[in-house]
Design an enzyme around this catalytic site. Structure first.
Site, PDB file in Angstrom:
ATOM      1  N   GLY A 184       9.853  24.642  79.348  1.00  0.00           N
ATOM      2  CA  GLY A 184      11.042  23.981  78.878  1.00  0.00           C
ATOM      3  C   GLY A 184      10.619  22.711  78.016  1.00  0.00           C
ATOM      4  O   GLY A 184       9.321  22.402  77.964  1.00  0.00           O
ATOM      5  N   HIS A 185      11.584  22.136  77.337  1.00  0.00           N
ATOM      6  CA  HIS A 185      11.314  21.004  76.584  1.00  0.00           C
ATOM      7  C   HIS A 185      12.790  20.051  76.812  1.00  0.00           C
ATOM      8  O   HIS A 185      13.615  20.309  77.545  1.00  0.00           O
ATOM      9  CB  HIS A 185      11.291  21.207  75.056  1.00  0.00           C
ATOM     10  N   ASP A 186      12.526  18.887  76.144  1.00  0.00           N
ATOM     11  CA  ASP A 186      13.318  17.917  76.631  1.00  0.00           C
ATOM     12  C   ASP A 186      14.903  18.161  76.340  1.00  0.00           C
ATOM     13  O   ASP A 186      15.686  18.055  77.494  1.00  0.00           O
ATOM     14  CB  ASP A 186      13.304  16.722  75.457  1.00  0.00           C
ATOM     15  N   ILE A 187      15.020  19.107  75.544  1.00  0.00           N
ATOM     16  CA  ILE A 187      16.498  19.621  75.258  1.00  0.00           C
ATOM     17  C   ILE A 187      16.857  20.785  76.261  1.00  0.00           C
ATOM     18  O   ILE A 187      18.237  20.516  76.728  1.00  0.00           O
ATOM     19  CB  ILE A 187      16.707  20.530  73.884  1.00  0.00           C
ATOM     20  N   ASN A 188      16.048  21.271  76.849  1.00  0.00           N
ATOM     21  CA  ASN A 188      16.495  22.223  78.197  1.00  0.00           C
ATOM     22  C   ASN A 188      16.735  21.329  79.254  1.00  0.00           C
ATOM     23  O   ASN A 188      17.679  21.705  79.884  1.00  0.00           O
ATOM     24  CB  ASN A 188      15.218  23.169  78.285  1.00  0.00           C
ATOM     25  N   TYR A 189      15.778  20.257  79.622  1.00  0.00           N
ATOM     26  CA  TYR A 189      16.161  19.628  80.755  1.00  0.00           C
ATOM     27  C   TYR A 189      17.385  18.792  80.964  1.00  0.00           C
ATOM     28  O   TYR A 189      18.140  18.863  81.768  1.00  0.00           O
ATOM     29  CB  TYR A 189      14.683  18.488  80.968  1.00  0.00           C
ATOM     30  N   ASP A 210      11.999  13.586  77.736  1.00  0.00           N
ATOM     31  CA  ASP A 210      10.683  13.175  77.871  1.00  0.00           C
ATOM     32  C   ASP A 210      10.113  11.723  78.088  1.00  0.00           C
ATOM     33  O   ASP A 210       9.086  11.512  78.867  1.00  0.00           O
ATOM     34  CB  ASP A 210      10.200  13.321  76.066  1.00  0.00           C
TER      35      ASP A 210
END
Length: 198
Positions: free
Chosen positions: A20-25, A51
């Site tokens: 995952g990345h920021d947008i997913n979290y 992030d």
């Protein structure tokens, strides 16, 4: 020793090993859904929320707390920061407003998400932007004075969401009639919670 670690989804649970990345979290925490214009899609707030805010800043805070505790106890700790959980924590005020009936789920319809005419950005005549944040009554009154809209800027209209779209149009017309440099000068020395969008 104090160890610090950042994960996306936490140390355990069904998502713990997912990429995952920021947008997913921030999507999973509900944060992303709260950001954007009315009727539009959610807007990506760079990668600042999970992030750096929910992950890095909360980890730094946790590490400092652990170091202070270690000085007193002599025992080490492991500090874990989940970016999904951290972004949910950053939304605590919004979730509180929602629970109290003071926040609508529809994006761009609330006081602090660009729904209110006094807390939004506006385009100037030269294609630049200004930001207004005149939440408190004294700042709201000062904003109305500088914009020449004192008759429209009464306390009852500030609080009545039904009036917000009309007042947004009026502000947009006034601010859009002059370049940003004009507004920078007009608001100089005035506490109206104004800032140029640099």
């Amino acid at each position: 020793l104090v160890y610090g670690r950042i994960t996306g989804w936490g140390q355990d649970g069904p998502w713990a090993q997912k990429a995952g990345h920021d947008i997913n979290y921030i999507a999973l925490s509900g944060t992303l859904n709260a950001i954007g214009e009315a009727g539009g899609k959610p807007q990506v707030p760079l990668n600042l929320v999970a992030d750096f805010g929910g992950g890095g800043m909360l980890l730094a805070f946790g590490m400092l707390a652990a170091l202070l505790a270690t000085q007193r106890s002599g025992e080490g700790q492991v500090v874990d920061a989940s970016m999904a959980e951290g972004s949910a924590l950053l939304m605590a005020m919004t979730w509180g407003f929602r629970s109290a009936g003071l926040w609508a789920d529809a994006r761009g319809t609330n006081r602090l998400d660009g729904g209110a005419h006094y807390y939004d950005t506006y385009r100037t005549a030269d294609g630049k932007y200004v930001a207004l944040g005149a939440v408190e009554p004294q700042f709201y009154a000062a904003l109305g004075t500088v914009l020449g809209l004192t008759a429209d800027f009464v306390a009852a209209r500030q609080k009545d969401a039904a009036d917000w779209p009309v007042l947004k149009e009026k502000i947009a017309a006034v601010i859009g009639s002059r370049p940003r440099s004009h507004w920078d000068q007009a608001f100089e020395g005035v506490d109206a919670c104004y800032a140029p969008g640099l």
